[in-house]
Design a protein around this motif. Structure first.
Motif, mmCIF file in Angstrom:
data_model
loop_
_atom_site.group_PDB
_atom_site.id
_atom_site.type_symbol
_atom_site.label_atom_id
_atom_site.label_comp_id
_atom_site.label_asym_id
_atom_site.label_seq_id
_atom_site.Cartn_x
_atom_site.Cartn_y
_atom_site.Cartn_z
ATOM 1 N N ALA A 192 -153.204 11.333 -53.377
ATOM 2 C CA ALA A 192 -152.199 10.630 -52.568
ATOM 3 C C ALA A 192 -151.041 10.229 -53.460
ATOM 4 C CB ALA A 192 -152.810 9.394 -51.914
ATOM 5 N N GLY A 193 -149.990 9.696 -52.835
ATOM 6 C CA GLY A 193 -148.822 9.289 -53.603
ATOM 7 C C GLY A 193 -148.152 10.492 -54.242
ATOM 8 N N ALA A 194 -147.284 10.235 -55.203
ATOM 9 C CA ALA A 194 -146.568 11.321 -55.874
ATOM 10 C C ALA A 194 -146.123 10.868 -57.250
ATOM 11 C CB ALA A 194 -145.364 11.760 -55.045
ATOM 12 N N ASP A 195 -146.064 11.834 -58.169
ATOM 13 C CA ASP A 195 -145.572 11.519 -59.504
ATOM 14 C C ASP A 195 -144.068 11.738 -59.569
ATOM 15 O OD1 ASP A 195 -145.157 14.270 -59.682
ATOM 16 O OD2 ASP A 195 -146.931 14.627 -60.927
ATOM 17 N N ALA A 196 -143.514 11.693 -60.770
ATOM 18 C CA ALA A 196 -142.063 11.811 -60.925
ATOM 19 C C ALA A 196 -141.538 13.169 -60.477
ATOM 20 C CB ALA A 196 -141.681 11.556 -62.380
ATOM 21 N N LEU A 197 -142.400 14.170 -60.452
ATOM 22 C CA LEU A 197 -142.002 15.515 -60.021
ATOM 23 C C LEU A 197 -142.352 15.761 -58.558
ATOM 24 C CD1 LEU A 197 -143.102 17.544 -63.179
ATOM 25 C CD2 LEU A 197 -140.812 16.703 -62.598
ATOM 26 N N HIS A 198 -142.753 14.701 -57.858
ATOM 27 C CA HIS A 198 -143.109 14.763 -56.434
ATOM 28 C C HIS A 198 -144.401 15.528 -56.173
ATOM 29 C CE1 HIS A 198 -139.193 13.017 -55.640
ATOM 30 N NE2 HIS A 198 -138.624 13.992 -56.323
ATOM 31 N N ASP A 199 -145.190 15.737 -57.213
ATOM 32 C CA ASP A 199 -146.508 16.335 -57.022
ATOM 33 C C ASP A 199 -147.511 15.233 -56.683
ATOM 34 O OD1 ASP A 199 -145.721 18.960 -57.617
ATOM 35 O OD2 ASP A 199 -145.865 18.566 -59.776
ATOM 36 N N PRO A 200 -148.514 15.546 -55.855
ATOM 37 C CA PRO A 200 -149.505 14.523 -55.499
ATOM 38 C C PRO A 200 -150.256 14.016 -56.731
ATOM 39 C CG PRO A 200 -149.683 16.442 -54.059
ATOM 40 C CD PRO A 200 -148.767 16.825 -55.181
ATOM 41 N N ARG A 201 -150.574 12.740 -56.713
ATOM 42 C CA ARG A 201 -151.394 12.157 -57.768
ATOM 43 C C ARG A 201 -152.852 12.109 -57.310
ATOM 44 N NH1 ARG A 201 -149.543 6.629 -60.084
ATOM 45 N NH2 ARG A 201 -150.924 7.380 -61.737
ATOM 46 N N THR A 202 -153.761 12.091 -58.268
ATOM 47 C CA THR A 202 -155.186 11.984 -57.960
ATOM 48 C C THR A 202 -155.736 10.712 -58.591
ATOM 49 O OG1 THR A 202 -155.457 14.388 -57.853
ATOM 50 C CG2 THR A 202 -157.443 13.075 -58.163
ATOM 51 N N PHE A 203 -156.393 9.910 -57.771
ATOM 52 C CA PHE A 203 -156.981 8.656 -58.223
ATOM 53 C C PHE A 203 -158.497 8.733 -58.056
ATOM 54 C CE2 PHE A 203 -152.765 7.825 -56.534
ATOM 55 C CZ PHE A 203 -152.166 7.092 -57.544
ATOM 56 N N ALA A 204 -159.221 7.956 -58.838
ATOM 57 C CA ALA A 204 -160.682 7.944 -58.762
ATOM 58 C C ALA A 204 -161.166 6.516 -58.541
ATOM 59 C CB ALA A 204 -161.293 8.519 -60.032
ATOM 60 N N VAL A 205 -162.089 6.374 -57.596
ATOM 61 C CA VAL A 205 -162.655 5.065 -57.262
ATOM 62 C C VAL A 205 -164.160 5.122 -57.501
ATOM 63 C CG1 VAL A 205 -162.956 3.335 -55.448
ATOM 64 C CG2 VAL A 205 -160.895 4.767 -55.478
ATOM 65 N N PRO A 206 -164.713 4.210 -58.299
ATOM 66 C CA PRO A 206 -166.168 4.220 -58.513
ATOM 67 C C PRO A 206 -166.922 3.875 -57.234
ATOM 68 C CG PRO A 206 -165.152 2.318 -59.577
ATOM 69 C CD PRO A 206 -164.035 3.172 -59.086
ATOM 70 N N VAL A 207 -167.935 4.676 -56.923
ATOM 71 C CA VAL A 207 -168.717 4.477 -55.699
ATOM 72 C C VAL A 207 -170.199 4.643 -56.014
ATOM 73 C CG1 VAL A 207 -166.889 5.249 -54.129
ATOM 74 C CG2 VAL A 207 -168.490 6.924 -55.089
ATOM 75 N N SER A 208 -171.020 4.230 -55.064
ATOM 76 C CA SER A 208 -172.466 4.412 -55.196
ATOM 77 C C SER A 208 -172.904 5.593 -54.337
ATOM 78 C CB SER A 208 -173.196 3.151 -54.737
ATOM 79 O OG SER A 208 -173.050 2.991 -53.328
#
Length: 255
Positions: A14-30
């Motif tokens: 989601a979101g975008a970096d400075a080049l308008h490419d999508p960013r990837t985030f990680a959320v710890p889950v069980s």
């Protein structure tokens, strides 16, 4: 889902970096979280819509607020429907994402998110979101479309984007409404029959719209259409007059 340092992580693009490419985030889950995410589409989508604003808040290079993201997991994935709906009254969430997944818009607007997502699908429909955005934009301006208003905007290709050049798209109109749409168009055509625009090729294409004839066509079509259909909203009348003017301009540029 990925495993990093022995820990399960849910990846969110989601979101975008400075080049308008999508960013990837990680959320710890069980493992229990992942089981619900995999088995319950409604809760999966609700979690997604709640995490997306956190991704946007991270900007082009900032970190995800993992504390806030993790705090969403148990309430959304394990809470009762009433508790989840209460939670959504107090947090930012991405309504457009749920619309894209087929949520019932009327129920969504009333906060009945579980009921709204009974119609949810795995596939996204972003054309539906564009329609939703266009409707909300008109609602903010206090514009309420009748079926004929909407049909005229669809016929001219300007239902979603009022800034685009009008075209003729009869296939976009409900067949039951098309005859009435064509009657409106016929009135507009008759009103400006024989009216022409001049085109000074030395000044380029912009000269056509600056011609006073554009304004004359616009005013004459507006009067004729409003006289025959006084209940049409301004957006619908303007799209018809814009169609007549733009077609006259196209003829001027080729003669």
């Amino acid at each position: 889902m990925v495993r990093a340092d022995g820990e399960l992580r849910l990846e969110v693009t989601a979101g975008a970096d400075a080049l308008h490419d999508p960013r990837t985030f990680a959320v710890p889950v069980s493992a229990a979280h992942l089981e619900v995410i995999g088995d319950d589409l409604t809760r999966h989508l609700l979690l997604w819509s709640a995490i997306l604003p956190l991704c946007s808040a991270a900007g082009i290079r900032g970190p995800l607020d993992q504390h806030a993201a993790v705090a969403l997991l148990d309430p959304i994935l394990f809470g009762t429907p009433d508790d989840v709906e209460s939670l959504f009254l107090g947090i930012p969430w991405d309504r457009r994402r749920l619309v894209a997944q087929g949520a019932d818009i009327a129920l969504l607007e009333r906060g009945e998110i579980f009921a709204a997502l009974r119609s949810a699908t795995v596939e996204s429909d972003w054309h539906r979101v564009q329609t939703y955005d266009a409707d909300r934009g008109r609602a903010r301006r206090g514009v309420r479309l009748t079926p004929l208003d909407a049909a005229l905007l669809r016929y001219t290709g300007r239902y979603l984007h009022c800034g685009r050049l009008p075209t003729r798209e009869p296939d976009a109109v409900d067949p039951d409404l098309l005859p009435e749409v064509m009657r409106v168009i016929a009135i507009a055509e008759q009103a400006c029959a024989g009216m022409r625009l001049s085109s000074d090729r030395r000044r380029g294409r912009s000269a056509v719209k600056e011609d006073r004839g554009w304004k004359r066509i616009e005013e004459k079509v507006d009067r004729a259409v409003r006289r025959a259909y006084p209940d049409l909203v301004d957006d619908a009348v303007r799209t018809v007059s814009f169609l007549m003017c733009s077609e006259a301009a196209a003829r001027a540029r080729t003669t």
